[in-house]
Design a protein around this motif. Sequence first.
Motif, mmCIF file in Angstrom:
data_model
loop_
_atom_site.group_PDB
_atom_site.id
_atom_site.type_symbol
_atom_site.label_atom_id
_atom_site.label_comp_id
_atom_site.label_asym_id
_atom_site.label_seq_id
_atom_site.Cartn_x
_atom_site.Cartn_y
_atom_site.Cartn_z
ATOM 1 N N LYS A 1 49.830 43.864 49.310
ATOM 2 C CA LYS A 1 49.242 44.521 48.328
ATOM 3 C C LYS A 1 48.097 43.350 47.748
ATOM 4 C CE LYS A 1 52.739 47.631 47.217
ATOM 5 N NZ LYS A 1 53.622 48.160 46.429
ATOM 6 N N VAL A 2 46.911 43.754 47.562
ATOM 7 C CA VAL A 2 46.124 42.979 47.011
ATOM 8 C C VAL A 2 45.158 43.935 45.799
ATOM 9 C CG1 VAL A 2 43.880 41.526 47.194
ATOM 10 C CG2 VAL A 2 45.831 41.553 48.985
ATOM 11 N N TYR A 3 44.932 43.290 44.685
ATOM 12 C CA TYR A 3 44.053 44.049 43.673
ATOM 13 C C TYR A 3 42.923 43.197 43.562
ATOM 14 C CZ TYR A 3 42.907 46.850 39.766
ATOM 15 O OH TYR A 3 42.305 47.794 38.778
ATOM 16 N N LEU A 4 41.651 43.579 43.855
ATOM 17 C CA LEU A 4 40.747 42.738 43.689
ATOM 18 C C LEU A 4 39.815 43.200 42.421
ATOM 19 C CD1 LEU A 4 38.650 42.936 47.270
ATOM 20 C CD2 LEU A 4 40.160 41.164 46.189
ATOM 21 N N THR A 5 39.454 42.118 41.710
ATOM 22 C CA THR A 5 38.477 42.396 40.399
ATOM 23 C C THR A 5 37.455 41.544 40.491
ATOM 24 O OG1 THR A 5 39.608 40.623 39.128
ATOM 25 C CG2 THR A 5 40.680 42.773 39.039
ATOM 26 N N ALA A 6 36.429 41.881 39.646
ATOM 27 C CA ALA A 6 35.315 41.135 39.081
ATOM 28 C C ALA A 6 34.741 41.732 37.930
ATOM 29 C CB ALA A 6 34.257 41.377 40.183
ATOM 30 N N SER A 7 34.069 40.817 37.208
ATOM 31 C CA SER A 7 33.340 41.503 35.859
ATOM 32 C C SER A 7 32.312 42.559 36.082
ATOM 33 C CB SER A 7 32.517 40.463 35.147
ATOM 34 O OG SER A 7 31.307 40.035 36.015
ATOM 35 N N ASP A 8 32.185 43.305 35.114
ATOM 36 C CA ASP A 8 31.542 44.654 35.190
ATOM 37 C C ASP A 8 30.064 44.191 35.625
ATOM 38 O OD1 ASP A 8 33.306 45.763 33.902
ATOM 39 O OD2 ASP A 8 32.218 46.176 32.067
ATOM 40 N N GLU A 9 29.347 43.133 35.218
ATOM 41 C CA GLU A 9 28.141 42.763 35.516
ATOM 42 C C GLU A 9 27.851 42.413 36.898
ATOM 43 O OE1 GLU A 9 29.762 41.712 32.805
ATOM 44 O OE2 GLU A 9 28.576 42.685 31.349
ATOM 45 N N VAL A 10 29.081 41.471 37.496
ATOM 46 C CA VAL A 10 28.947 41.098 38.893
ATOM 47 C C VAL A 10 28.936 42.426 39.725
ATOM 48 C CG1 VAL A 10 30.328 39.658 40.564
ATOM 49 C CG2 VAL A 10 29.864 38.798 38.361
ATOM 50 N N ASP B 1 34.816 37.140 41.157
ATOM 51 C CA ASP B 1 33.390 36.709 40.340
ATOM 52 C C ASP B 1 32.913 35.505 40.958
ATOM 53 O OD1 ASP B 1 33.006 38.760 38.593
ATOM 54 O OD2 ASP B 1 33.362 37.395 36.595
ATOM 55 N N GLU B 2 34.086 34.525 41.400
ATOM 56 C CA GLU B 2 33.270 33.187 41.680
ATOM 57 C C GLU B 2 33.440 33.038 43.343
ATOM 58 O OE1 GLU B 2 31.970 31.203 39.504
ATOM 59 O OE2 GLU B 2 32.258 32.434 37.816
ATOM 60 N N LEU B 3 34.188 34.079 43.854
ATOM 61 C CA LEU B 3 34.717 33.872 45.097
ATOM 62 C C LEU B 3 33.673 34.715 46.363
ATOM 63 C CD1 LEU B 3 38.516 34.293 44.975
ATOM 64 C CD2 LEU B 3 37.293 32.076 45.366
ATOM 65 N N ASP C 1 43.254 47.590 46.693
ATOM 66 C CA ASP C 1 42.919 48.220 45.625
ATOM 67 C C ASP C 1 41.912 47.694 44.594
ATOM 68 O OD1 ASP C 1 44.334 50.814 46.044
ATOM 69 O OD2 ASP C 1 46.104 49.879 45.922
ATOM 70 N N GLY C 2 41.266 48.278 43.708
ATOM 71 C CA GLY C 2 40.551 47.709 42.717
ATOM 72 C C GLY C 2 39.262 48.626 42.560
ATOM 73 N N PRO C 3 38.696 48.357 41.634
ATOM 74 C CA PRO C 3 37.486 49.313 41.341
ATOM 75 C C PRO C 3 36.284 48.885 42.190
ATOM 76 C CG PRO C 3 37.544 47.493 39.524
ATOM 77 C CD PRO C 3 38.903 47.123 40.499
ATOM 78 N N SER C 4 35.335 49.696 42.087
ATOM 79 C CA SER C 4 34.110 49.583 43.138
ATOM 80 C C SER C 4 33.240 48.447 42.705
ATOM 81 C CB SER C 4 33.106 50.521 42.812
ATOM 82 O OG SER C 4 32.368 50.775 41.554
#
Length: 236
Positions: free
Chosen positions: A153-162, A214-216, A14-17
């Motif tokens: 279960k994994v929740y992926l995130t990253a900053s809006d800009e990335v 973000d960094e991966l 899961d996570g945003p686009s």
Amino acid sequence: MTGPGTLRGVVAMDGPSGTGKSTVSRRLAAALGAAYLDTGATYRAATLAVLRAGLDHSASADDMVAAANAARIASGTDPGAPTIHLDGDDVAAEIRGGPVTTFVSAVSALPGVRDRLVAAQQAVIAAALAGPGGIVVEGRDIGTVVAPDAPLKVYLTASDEVRAARRGRQDARAGRGVDAAVTLADVRRRDRLDSTRAVSPLHKADDALLVDTDELSVDAVLDELLRLAAERGLVT
Ligand code: DC
């Protein structure tokens, strides 16, 4: 060379686009001989059905639900070549275009649409689990609603800009020229709508692992997921 093995069970992603969720999910499924289900594509296909019925934001919820639920939506789960059909048409390209992307948060917020698509997604998962391997399922509510018993279960995130930059590169590759500021605004608008809707909003399941991308690189995320799946005894 022997591969890393075969997945047993469900991996919920899961996570945003723009977090690299689709790329990583497909590669994880391919590496582990598993099926792959992109639930976002089913919401996009339902949205296209609503548009094809001649409806827009001004339509009533009942009319939208009726149009979405009259549609036949079929997901192909080969991670090497996932497919999505609406009433027999291959709609893989059309569901990524502007009209569907703008409207999908509104259609996917309708409980009558979600009930039916969640049941269809659970049927795809059950069919995959009845076969030789497991399934990697990506979306917004997989760990919370669609497959709450998933063993990973994994929740992926990253900053809006990335995330907006990644979405911009994807659009450019697909020949959709979109202004960077518009893409960033759209990413933020969809996050807000997807996270604040009343039914199954986007949020991390308590037992999901948070991975900040973000960094991966994709390879680094994939390695981490392969390690986690093996550690949990999900790979044979
Ligand atoms: O992952 P995507 O961008 O293709 O998803 C399109 C939209 O569908 C997204 O804005 C939110 C919605 N969605 C959802 O509500 N639940 C899911 N499991 C997957 C997607």
